[in-house]
Each structure stands twice: as structure tokens, then as C-alpha cells.
Enzyme design. Sequence first.
Site, mmCIF file in Angstrom:
data_model
loop_
_atom_site.group_PDB
_atom_site.id
_atom_site.type_symbol
_atom_site.label_atom_id
_atom_site.label_comp_id
_atom_site.label_asym_id
_atom_site.label_seq_id
_atom_site.Cartn_x
_atom_site.Cartn_y
_atom_site.Cartn_z
ATOM 1 C CG ASP A 49 -33.936 -12.215 -8.137
ATOM 2 O OD1 ASP A 49 -33.502 -11.852 -7.033
ATOM 3 O OD2 ASP A 49 -35.122 -12.058 -8.486
ATOM 4 C CG ASN A 73 -36.924 -9.947 -1.427
ATOM 5 O OD1 ASN A 73 -37.845 -10.530 -0.879
ATOM 6 N ND2 ASN A 73 -37.027 -8.689 -1.819
ATOM 7 C CG ASP A 298 -42.308 -8.120 -13.638
ATOM 8 O OD1 ASP A 298 -42.920 -8.072 -12.556
ATOM 9 O OD2 ASP A 298 -41.608 -9.088 -13.987
ATOM 10 C CD GLU A 326 -39.541 -8.460 -6.009
ATOM 11 O OE1 GLU A 326 -38.739 -9.036 -6.747
ATOM 12 O OE2 GLU A 326 -40.718 -8.191 -6.386
ATOM 13 N NE ARG A 329 -42.793 -5.044 -7.641
ATOM 14 C CZ ARG A 329 -42.166 -5.839 -8.495
ATOM 15 N NH1 ARG A 329 -42.795 -6.283 -9.573
ATOM 16 N NH2 ARG A 329 -40.909 -6.189 -8.275
ATOM 17 C CG HIS A 371 -35.917 -5.265 -8.406
ATOM 18 N ND1 HIS A 371 -35.769 -5.756 -9.687
ATOM 19 C CD2 HIS A 371 -36.984 -5.948 -7.878
ATOM 20 C CE1 HIS A 371 -36.678 -6.694 -9.912
ATOM 21 N NE2 HIS A 371 -37.424 -6.819 -8.835
ATOM 22 N NE ARG A 372 -39.577 -5.945 -12.126
ATOM 23 C CZ ARG A 372 -38.564 -6.165 -12.962
ATOM 24 N NH1 ARG A 372 -37.907 -5.137 -13.473
ATOM 25 N NH2 ARG A 372 -38.205 -7.392 -13.283
ATOM 26 C CE LYS A 396 -36.348 -9.457 -6.617
ATOM 27 N NZ LYS A 396 -35.965 -10.792 -6.135
#
Length: 415
Positions: A49, A73, A298, A326, A329, A371-372, A396
Amino acid sequence: MNLKIEKSKVEIQKMKIAITGSKSETNRLLLLQALYPNITLENPSNSDDSDVMSKALNSQFTIHNSQLIDVHNAGTAMRFLTAYFAMQDGKEVILTGSSRMKERPIKILVDALRNLGAEISYEEKEGFPPIKIIGKTITQNKVSLPANVSSQYISALLLIAPKLENGLELTLEGEMTSVPYIKMTLALLNEIGVETSFIENVITVKPKISVFNCKLSIESDWSSASYFYSIVALSEIGTQIQLSYYKQNSIQGDSVLSEIYKNFGVDTIFNGNNSITISKIYNPQFTIHNLQLNSTPDIAQTIAVSCFGLGMGCHLTGLHTLKIKETDRLEALKIELLKLGAKISITNDSLTIEPFTILHSDIEITTYKDHRMAMSFAPLALKTSIIIEEAEVVTKSYPTFWEDLKSIGFNISKL
């Protein structure tokens, strides 16, 4: 690339991990550096990013007239660059991104910039990228936004504010969410000498023509630290991991991890060398934790997975912004945790997991290009073997994540 993580064990010793600079701080400072070239940065993020953000800001110097900038993204880059290019007089750009980026709304920010005098149009679907921006000198200085929107919209406006001819007075309407990210932006502005105020629901940023030479050191990313908090929580008593570089008076909202994970048996010590030592000091009781995370969305995925891995329940609220990340979630967490055996339910802004001890093995975790999702589920390998699909998505925000896990004892192999 799919990875299998065999059931692993972290050794009971003090292991050291150096985590790259905060992506949130880096992307804000990259934009400020573009506005004030006398700023230099130490310990910037090495994430995809931040790389996208840096390349997009530098591209304006190599291409003339209209140019296409693809942020892939990177949601933060899309929001920040929209504001940045809107005030670059005479520059014409089209900002685009991945197929998922074209589904993530940007209308609220575009409307605010238009109200200030910016010239922005939609290339495809109304309210969504790609967008065409014709840079102009912006002289208007008053605008309002709903207070419960993504803090990135608000920060995008605040970051360009000191370079606007008359600064900015931003009024936030309604109940505020993600306040720590707004305060982070204001703190970084203050650090380079910009005068700001945040009184009740009105934020004011004064104009500043130039900045004298200054060097800013970027703290490591607390969101990335969350996965190691989860690892320690799921480990045996006595496990210790040292992480650097972290400050006790952090401007990152996710630093609340050090308080939240006390509930999961994890203690945090701030060392004199700007590192932290996190230790498992007791096994928590099987109970239900109620947490309001609207200021720190997050880390919701990490906390949810930690609770499930510990057999604990949780009720997490304030998560409405997770639906436009993204991936959705909340829905993704529900689907993947159900695979593993969780009893879970979600609403538009909350997630509830019931205390439960069954944990299935060799389950394939879909990451949804998020990614998370990959990183938050990885610590479960301390309880059972799992497979992480499209594991490369971690680049990312944390490119060395899998190598760092291997270094502390995780048994990871490619499929």
C-alpha cells in the site's frame, strides 16, 4: 500461493521481531512529504500500500497531461490521492483500482471536495472509482461530512488542508467513529508545524506555506503487532515476544491492544529502547468479552479469532466500516469461523461468538484478497493445523509476515 501451517508450538523464550513502520502513518506522511519536500522519513512502511502511494505521488513528475494511476487494492491511497490531485492545479488524472476497489464507495469524499470547488467526475459507476480529477486551486475553506464515515475521508481532507489557500474548517455531523485515526492525522500535522484545533465536532486546520527541514521517525505498525498478541494469547504461560519499534505514547489507535489483551492473559512492558515485551502471564477464564471497536476496527478480526482459539466468547460492536474494506470482513469472518466449528452470528455492525471448545483441523481459510484475513487466522496454528489460501496477500501491509512466523517456530510449507 496456498500455505499449510502444521500445529505449531512457540518456544518459551524471549523472541525478537522488528516490525516495519506503520502503514497508516507512512501513507499520511508520504502525502505531506509531497506537499512539503523538506520532510524526510525514517522507518517507513515496506507494505504494498505504501509502495503504491509513493509511486502514485511521484508519477506526476514524469507524465504530463492526463495520466492513469492504478492503486490496485489500496483503499487509503485511493482516498488520500483523490484529495491530493484535486488541489494540484493543472494536473489531470484518472484514479482507478482493482475490481474490489471499484465496489468501494468514494462519493462522500468526492462530494465534499466538489463542495470546496474541486472538479471530479465518475468514469463508470456513479459514486465509485474510477474517477477523473482535473486539479484546481481551491480557495473555499468550509465543508461538512457525516461523522460516522471512514476516517480516511476525513483524513484525506485534513492532509491537504494546510496547502489550501485559506486552510480548512471541517464540521463532522452526527456520532463520530474512528477518532484515533483523525487524531493521528492532526498529530502528524502538528509535528510539521501546522496549527490545528479539534473542538467538539469542528476541526480547523490553518494554512502553512512551507516547512523547514525536518526528519520524522515512523513508529512500527500496531495493527501488525496484533497478530503477535494473538500468538502469545494462544501460547503457554511464560511465552514472551519482543517487538520493536513502539512508543508508550503512541498516536496509533490500535495501541489499545496492550489493554485489550490483558483480558486474554497477555501483559505488555514498554522497554527503554522503544520496544515492547508481550508475555503470557495467566490463562483467562472462559467468559464473554464485550468490546466496542468503532475506534479500532482493524483489530476486530484478530480479536475475534483470538477469542475463538481460546474457547472464549465475545460480542464486538462498532464494526460497520468492516463491510466496505478489502472484503466484507464481517461476512468473511462468519464464513471462515463456521468452517472451523465456531458458533457465530453477525449484524451490520457487530459480531458475536459463543464460548466453544471444538476446533476442526486442516480447514482451508479463504482470504478474499484481504491481508488481515490471512494474518488474523494464522495464530490458530498453535491450536490446530490450517491452510491459508492466497497467503501472498499479506504483502499489502506486512511483506515479511510468514518469514517472521517461521522464525518463532511456526511450521509453514507451500502447497
